[in-house]
Scaffold this active site. Structure first.
Site, short mmCIF file in Angstrom:
data_model
loop_
_atom_site.label_atom_id
_atom_site.label_comp_id
_atom_site.label_asym_id
_atom_site.label_seq_id
_atom_site.Cartn_x
_atom_site.Cartn_y
_atom_site.Cartn_z
CD GLU A 1 -44.80 17.68 69.39
OE1 GLU A 1 -44.93 16.75 70.20
OE2 GLU A 1 -43.70 18.08 68.96
CE LYS B 1 -40.11 16.46 69.43
NZ LYS B 1 -41.57 16.59 69.63
CG ASP C 1 -29.62 30.42 66.05
OD1 ASP C 1 -30.30 29.43 65.72
OD2 ASP C 1 -28.53 30.70 65.53
CG HIS D 1 -49.98 13.65 71.10
ND1 HIS D 1 -49.22 14.79 70.95
CD2 HIS D 1 -50.00 13.06 69.88
CE1 HIS D 1 -48.79 14.88 69.70
NE2 HIS D 1 -49.26 13.84 69.04
#
Length: 438
Positions: free
Chosen positions: A85, A280, A296, A393
């Site tokens: 991202e 998130k 993991d 972004h």
């Protein structure tokens, strides 16, 4: 149904790939060429990667970047981050540099308890079951001695095994709730091996227990498995400074900034729609370092989000306040991590990442990863409450857009200059490139 295949796992990698290209891509050789271009030219290294999972046909690359200037408990780190991202690594780096001038991050491991359960069905008297468990309790330790011996030498092992009555939620359902300390290993295999021995004790001893009725002797073990929800394997990360010390180029009025920042956090505390996106963003930082260090990330994600909903409503993982003129921003995360075992000694990039972090213990890695999440969250909230999230972004995303458009070096330069003073959106970039080309 025409795509069903027998014996696929027995085919060689080349044969598997040929079947896929023939079946799904009409034998297009360019597809095969694209897939094989990701094979490592070092055959031994490629063989290592092939054996990580089943039915391997190629490698799937993600960027590994680094975020420097992380001051954590007065020690400077450069964090390895694996993520696709745009802007995540840049945001983490910016937050790290910002807080390096304000005392850095503080982190504390609050507990390291991991959990596993033996789930079973018992149709009978609860008191007799309690007596039975008390009678065989020592066997849970003696029967696992061959498994726990080395772990105990490192200071870990089984912490406790207790009977939990869940019959009010599911008829005749009980569990053995076991807690463990696995030191520097994540411990999944260790925990599961212990649990299977516990299950064997139940299966073997229940039919022999004289106080059980015939039906009670038929105690049925459903499954034995670790839990990825580890609310007592907890680490806290935090930053703090005087409100006036928050002042910077992006924060000309720190009092106003703090007011908006705290309101943004409080919104995430009470509004699940916001909390999910808020958390998130935290996991952008967490997962990137988890992946880089061979841990993991699916287990971490599942456990963290369960923790965010532990009080019956999904809420923000992070919190902020001002007290006596001091701004404080912090969060607690449940993180079950390992720095030995698994991929840590096999995957070359995992080994590199752990060496970059100066070979941390599991507790140190917990602190590093929690800080990565808090830094990411601070950077996101700082952007949201000042310039807006899209400005930074989209600048990072611009390279992806230009790659999609196969822009030349000259076109890239003209686009970058143009959008220094114009609103940057995907469609605006496409329109400008088309204008250049026309």
């Amino acid at each position: 149904m025409t795509h069903l295949v027998n014996g696929f796992s027995k085919l060689s990698k080349e044969e598997k790939l040929n079947w896929i290209v023939t079946t799904y891509f009409k034998g297009d050789t360019s597809v095969k060429k694209s897939i094989t271009s990701y094979w490592n030219t070092d055959k031994a290294l490629q063989k290592l990667h092939d054996e990580f999972i089943e039915n391997t046909i190629t490698n799937f690359y993600l960027p590994l970047g680094v975020a420097p200037n992380f001051v954590i408990n007065d020690k400077v780190y450069t964090l390895p981050m694996v993520i696709e991202e745009s802007s995540v690594v840049a945001a983490a780096s910016n937050a790290a540099k910002y807080w390096s001038a304000r005392g850095g991050f503080k982190a504390t491991v609050r507990s390291t308890e991991k959990i596993g359960n033996v789930h079973f069905i018992y149709k009978g008297d609860k008191k007799r079951l309690q007596q039975f468990i008390a009678t065989v309790h020592s066997k849970f330790y003696s029967q696992t001695e061959h498994i726990t011996r080395n772990m105990k030498k490192r200071g870990g092992g089984i912490l406790a095994v207790e009977l939990i009555d869940k019959t009010d939620e599911l008829e005749n359902y009980y569990q053995l709730h076991a807690t463990f300390d696995t030191k520097d290993s994540m411990g999944a295999n260790f925990i599961n091996s212990c649990l299977e021995e516990f299950a064997a004790v139940l299966r073997t001893e229940a039919p022999l227990y004289e106080l059980f009725t015939k039906e009670e002797k038929q105690l049925q073990v459903v499954m034995a498995i670790l839990s990825n929800y580890v609310p007592n394997c907890l680490v806290r990360a935090e930053v703090s400074c005087k409100v006036e010390d928050l002042k910077s180029k992006e924060i000309p009025d720190p009092v106003y900034f703090v007011e908006k920042f705290i309101q943004a956090v409080k919104i995430a505390e009470i509004e699940p729609y916001r909390a999910v996106t808020h958390n998130k963003g935290i996991m952008n930082g967490v997962d990137a370092v988890v992946l880089a260090t061979g841990n993991d990330f699916r287990a971490i994600e599942a456990g963290v989000h369960a923790f965010a909903a532990k009080d019956g409503k999904y809420t923000s993982l992070s919190h902020a306040e001002v007290e006596d003129g001091i701004f404080r921003f912090w969060m607690d995360l449940p993180l079950a991590l390992g720095t030995v075992g698994g991929l840590t000694s096999l995957h070359p990039m995992v080994k590199f990442a752990l060496e970059l972090l100066e070979k941390p213990t599991a507790n140190e890695l917990m602190m590093i990863i929690a800080v990565a999440g808090l830094a990411q969250n601070f950077a996101a909230l700082k952007s949201l409450t000042t310039t807006g999230i899209q400005q930074g972004h989209m600048k990072m995303h611009l390279m992806n857009i230009l790659n999609q458009l196969k822009a030349t070096d000259e076109e890239r330069l003209r686009v970058q200059v143009h959008f220094e003073t114009n609103t940057l959106t995907h469609s605006a970039v496409v329109d400008f490139v088309e204008k250049i080309r026309s």
